[in-house]
Design an enzyme around this catalytic site. Structure first.
Site, PDB file in Angstrom:
ATOM      1  N   TYR A  26       0.856  -1.196   0.000  1.00 50.27           N
ATOM      2  CA  TYR A  26       0.000   0.000   0.000  1.00 50.27           C
ATOM      3  C   TYR A  26       0.893   1.248   0.000  1.00 50.27           C
ATOM      4  CZ  TYR A  26      -4.593   2.152   0.573  1.00 50.27           C
ATOM      5  OH  TYR A  26      -5.765   2.850   0.356  1.00 50.27           O
ATOM      6  N   GLN A  29       2.253   3.350  -5.531  1.00 53.27           N
ATOM      7  CA  GLN A  29       1.314   2.830  -6.531  1.00 53.27           C
ATOM      8  C   GLN A  29       0.160   2.081  -5.879  1.00 53.27           C
ATOM      9  OE1 GLN A  29       1.053   3.357  -9.774  1.00 53.27           O
ATOM     10  NE2 GLN A  29       2.845   4.683  -9.739  1.00 53.27           N
ATOM     11  N   GLU A  85      13.196  -4.540  -5.513  1.00 54.50           N
ATOM     12  CA  GLU A  85      14.240  -5.395  -4.922  1.00 54.50           C
ATOM     13  C   GLU A  85      13.696  -6.335  -3.848  1.00 54.50           C
ATOM     14  OE1 GLU A  85      13.969  -2.155  -4.726  1.00 54.50           O
ATOM     15  OE2 GLU A  85      14.377  -1.438  -2.701  1.00 54.50           O
ATOM     16  N   VAL A  86      12.449  -6.171  -3.412  1.00 60.00           N
ATOM     17  CA  VAL A  86      11.905  -7.126  -2.423  1.00 60.00           C
ATOM     18  C   VAL A  86      10.887  -8.083  -3.053  1.00 60.00           C
ATOM     19  CG1 VAL A  86      12.175  -5.323  -0.644  1.00 60.00           C
ATOM     20  CG2 VAL A  86       9.905  -5.871  -1.477  1.00 60.00           C
ATOM     21  N   HIS A 109       6.018  -2.661 -13.124  1.00 63.14           N
ATOM     22  CA  HIS A 109       7.341  -2.498 -13.733  1.00 63.14           C
ATOM     23  C   HIS A 109       7.864  -3.914 -13.969  1.00 63.14           C
ATOM     24  CE1 HIS A 109      11.305  -1.304 -14.800  1.00 63.14           C
ATOM     25  NE2 HIS A 109      11.853  -1.490 -13.609  1.00 63.14           N
TER      26      HIS A 109
HETATM   27  P1  NDP Z   1       6.763   1.777  -2.594  1.00 64.83           P
HETATM   28  O1  NDP Z   1       8.182   1.844  -2.193  1.00 64.83           O
HETATM   29  O2  NDP Z   1       5.923   2.985  -2.424  1.00 64.83           O
HETATM   30  O3  NDP Z   1       6.052   0.526  -1.868  1.00 64.83           O
HETATM   31  C1  NDP Z   1       6.161   0.345  -0.572  1.00 64.83           C
HETATM   32  C2  NDP Z   1       5.237  -0.817  -0.171  1.00 64.83           C
HETATM   33  O4  NDP Z   1       5.960  -2.038  -0.161  1.00 64.83           O
HETATM   34  C3  NDP Z   1       4.718  -0.559   1.194  1.00 64.83           C
HETATM   35  O5  NDP Z   1       3.425  -1.085   1.322  1.00 64.83           O
HETATM   36  C4  NDP Z   1       5.734  -1.337   2.042  1.00 64.83           C
HETATM   37  O6  NDP Z   1       5.239  -1.730   3.281  1.00 64.83           O
HETATM   38  C5  NDP Z   1       5.932  -2.556   1.174  1.00 64.83           C
HETATM   39  N1  NDP Z   1       7.208  -3.226   1.475  1.00 64.83           N
HETATM   40  C6  NDP Z   1       8.445  -2.698   1.407  1.00 64.83           C
HETATM   41  N2  NDP Z   1       9.365  -3.595   1.749  1.00 64.83           N
HETATM   42  C7  NDP Z   1       8.697  -4.726   2.055  1.00 64.83           C
HETATM   43  C8  NDP Z   1       9.093  -6.012   2.474  1.00 64.83           C
HETATM   44  N3  NDP Z   1      10.384  -6.338   2.649  1.00 64.83           N
HETATM   45  N4  NDP Z   1       8.120  -6.946   2.687  1.00 64.83           N
HETATM   46  C9  NDP Z   1       6.814  -6.654   2.507  1.00 64.83           C
HETATM   47  N5  NDP Z   1       6.381  -5.429   2.107  1.00 64.83           N
HETATM   48  C10 NDP Z   1       7.315  -4.487   1.883  1.00 64.83           C
HETATM   49  O7  NDP Z   1       6.688   1.191  -4.069  1.00 64.83           O
HETATM   50  P2  NDP Z   1       6.172   1.919  -5.381  1.00 64.83           P
HETATM   51  O8  NDP Z   1       4.695   2.060  -5.312  1.00 64.83           O
HETATM   52  O9  NDP Z   1       7.043   3.080  -5.679  1.00 64.83           O
HETATM   53  O10 NDP Z   1       6.544   0.784  -6.439  1.00 64.83           O
HETATM   54  C11 NDP Z   1       5.754  -0.372  -6.612  1.00 64.83           C
HETATM   55  C12 NDP Z   1       5.977  -0.878  -8.021  1.00 64.83           C
HETATM   56  O11 NDP Z   1       5.469   0.088  -8.935  1.00 64.83           O
HETATM   57  C13 NDP Z   1       7.437  -1.088  -8.391  1.00 64.83           C
HETATM   58  O12 NDP Z   1       7.514  -2.195  -9.243  1.00 64.83           O
HETATM   59  C14 NDP Z   1       7.789   0.180  -9.152  1.00 64.83           C
HETATM   60  O13 NDP Z   1       8.831  -0.011 -10.072  1.00 64.83           O
HETATM   61  C15 NDP Z   1       6.471   0.433  -9.872  1.00 64.83           C
HETATM   62  N6  NDP Z   1       6.243   1.813 -10.285  1.00 64.83           N
HETATM   63  C16 NDP Z   1       6.415   2.838  -9.408  1.00 64.83           C
HETATM   64  C17 NDP Z   1       6.172   4.140  -9.793  1.00 64.83           C
HETATM   65  C18 NDP Z   1       6.302   5.276  -8.821  1.00 64.83           C
HETATM   66  O14 NDP Z   1       6.162   6.403  -9.272  1.00 64.83           O
HETATM   67  N7  NDP Z   1       6.541   5.072  -7.558  1.00 64.83           N
HETATM   68  C19 NDP Z   1       5.749   4.456 -11.174  1.00 64.83           C
HETATM   69  C20 NDP Z   1       5.488   3.302 -11.971  1.00 64.83           C
HETATM   70  C21 NDP Z   1       5.763   2.032 -11.543  1.00 64.83           C
HETATM   71  P3  NDP Z   1       5.804  -1.004   4.613  1.00 64.83           P
HETATM   72  O15 NDP Z   1       5.137   0.323   4.645  1.00 64.83           O
HETATM   73  O16 NDP Z   1       5.410  -1.920   5.702  1.00 64.83           O
HETATM   74  O17 NDP Z   1       7.317  -0.897   4.424  1.00 64.83           O
END
Ligand code: NDP
Ligand code: MG
Length: 334
Positions: A26, A29, A85-86, A109
């Site tokens: 959450y 994206q 990366e996760v 992505h």
């Molecule tokens: P975020 O870094 O915003 O996502 C974070 C989410 O991942 C949080 O819910 C976090 O939970 C969870 N998370 C992080 N580490 C872990 C872990 N080790 N285990 C379980 N949950 C974890 O990601 P984005 O939304 O930026 O990116 C998501 C995808 O979208 C990627 O593939 C990215 O390349 C793609 N994308 C992103 C864009 C952007 O503008 N950001 C644009 C287009 C594509 P917690 O809060 O608990 O850490």
């Protein structure tokens, strides 16, 4: 060949009617796509680990987040919106064991699918729907009745039914209101990495830093160097964004335009272009992917140290002080 572009009329939300969509993560994206889909009438379940602000955010938006495994179990369509990366670890432990034939595995992505860190099992199609903008924009444009353009790409061997699901998904998040361009997972992954390394993040940051350092070394005041090499970049990029290079050149002075044509090609030289091709080759052959995957396996030690060193650059210190003088810029600190 011009790209194929889909709009609202090409997508039918009813293909998602009896399906449950799991959004894993959450974050940027995840929060945007999940809320847009729900507002479009889709059944959405959130997979979000507890204990952090994103869990609380999902709850405050009226969702009942469950584990990634539980969300996958409930869903027919699973979108992994975790940091790239996760994804492989979470996929292996919590997603893969709960996928069933006929499910669709999504991403925004293609890094993990393209470089085979996430391999969907037999009977599960891979599908990419990638908004060309950050999550907050995906949400705010949708709320205004618009949308952010998206890319759609099918995994190897995916059916046309999966394309229909992808188009419906893109409609659900508002993408078809703006336009959805068909690509391949390879093209999306390779161009995205190339853009961020060569132009958007790597190229432009080094250009700014080198310009700043050149002026400071020559004895000019760092504040002047900051304004010329970093601050004013926004004005130029805004013009690019509105009307391409032509509009920037139309808007700046003739002196600036003449300097641009005659001096710019001396900065981006044949040597620079050769290096761009080398970087592209490293992306295509998986060398970059391997480096980044191994870096993370080593606890990202070099990545974290490089980040720390960069944060202490003189440019950052000068910038911090100058940004305090400009209340309108909504200054940020990391
Ligand atoms: P975020 O870094 O915003 O996502 C974070 C989410 O991942 C949080 O819910 C976090 O939970 C969870 N998370 C992080 N580490 C872990 C872990 N080790 N285990 C379980 N949950 C974890 O990601 P984005 O939304 O930026 O990116 C998501 C995808 O979208 C990627 O593939 C990215 O390349 C793609 N994308 C992103 C864009 C952007 O503008 N950001 C644009 C287009 C594509 P917690 O809060 O608990 O850490
Ligand atoms: Mg990108």
């Amino acid at each position: 060949m011009p790209a194929k572009i889909y709009y609202d009329k090409d997508a039918d939300l009813s293909v998602l009617k009896d399906k449950t969509i799991a959004i894993l993560g959450y974050g940027s994206q995840g929060h945007a796509q999940a809320q847009n889909l729900r507002d479009s009438g889709c059944n959405v379940v959130i997979g979000q680990r507890p204990g952090g602000p994103n869990y609380d955010l999902a709850v405050s938006h009226g969702f009942k987040p469950v584990s990634a495994a539980e969300a996958t179990e409930q869903a027919d369509i699973v979108n992994i919106l975790l940091p790239d990366e996760v994804q492989a670890d979470v996929y292996r432990e919590s997603v893969r064991p709960h996928l069933k034939p006929g499910d669709v595995l999504m991403c925004s992505h293609g890094f993990n699918i393209h470089f085979e860190q996430v391999v969907p099992p037999q009977g599960v199609d891979a599908l990419l729907v990638a908004p060309k903008g950050p999550g907050h924009l995906v949400r705010s444009e949708f709320e205004k009745g618009g949308g952010v353009p998206c890319l759609i790409a099918l995994g190897e061997g995916a059916s046309d039914k999966t394309r229909q699901i992808g188009l419906a998904y893109a409609k659900g998040i508002g993408g078809t209101r703006a336009g959805v361009i068909e690509t391949t997972i390879a093209e999306e992954t390779e161009t995205d990495l190339f853009g961020e390394q060569v132009v958007l993040c790597g190229g432009v940051s080094e250009l700014v830093k080198a310009g700043f350092e050149t002026l400071v070394e020559a004895g000019y005041q760092p504040e002047m160097a900051y304004f010329e090499c970093l601050h004013e970049l926004k004005l130029i990029v805004d013009l690019f964004y509105q009307g391409g290079l032509n509009y920037m050149r139309y808007s700046v002075s003739n002196t600036a335009e003449y300097g641009d044509y005659t001096r710019g090609p001396r900065i981006i030289t044949d040597e620079t272009r050769a290096e761009m091709r080398k970087i592209l080759n490293e992306i295509q052959t998986g060398k970059f992917a391997r480096d980044w995957i191994l870096e993370n396996k080593g606890g990202a030690a070099a990545f974290k140290a490089t980040r720390r060193i960069n944060r202490q650059h003189q440019l950052e210190q000068v910038g911090r002080d100058l940004r305090r003088l400009m209340s309108w810029i909504n200054a940020k600190e990391v």
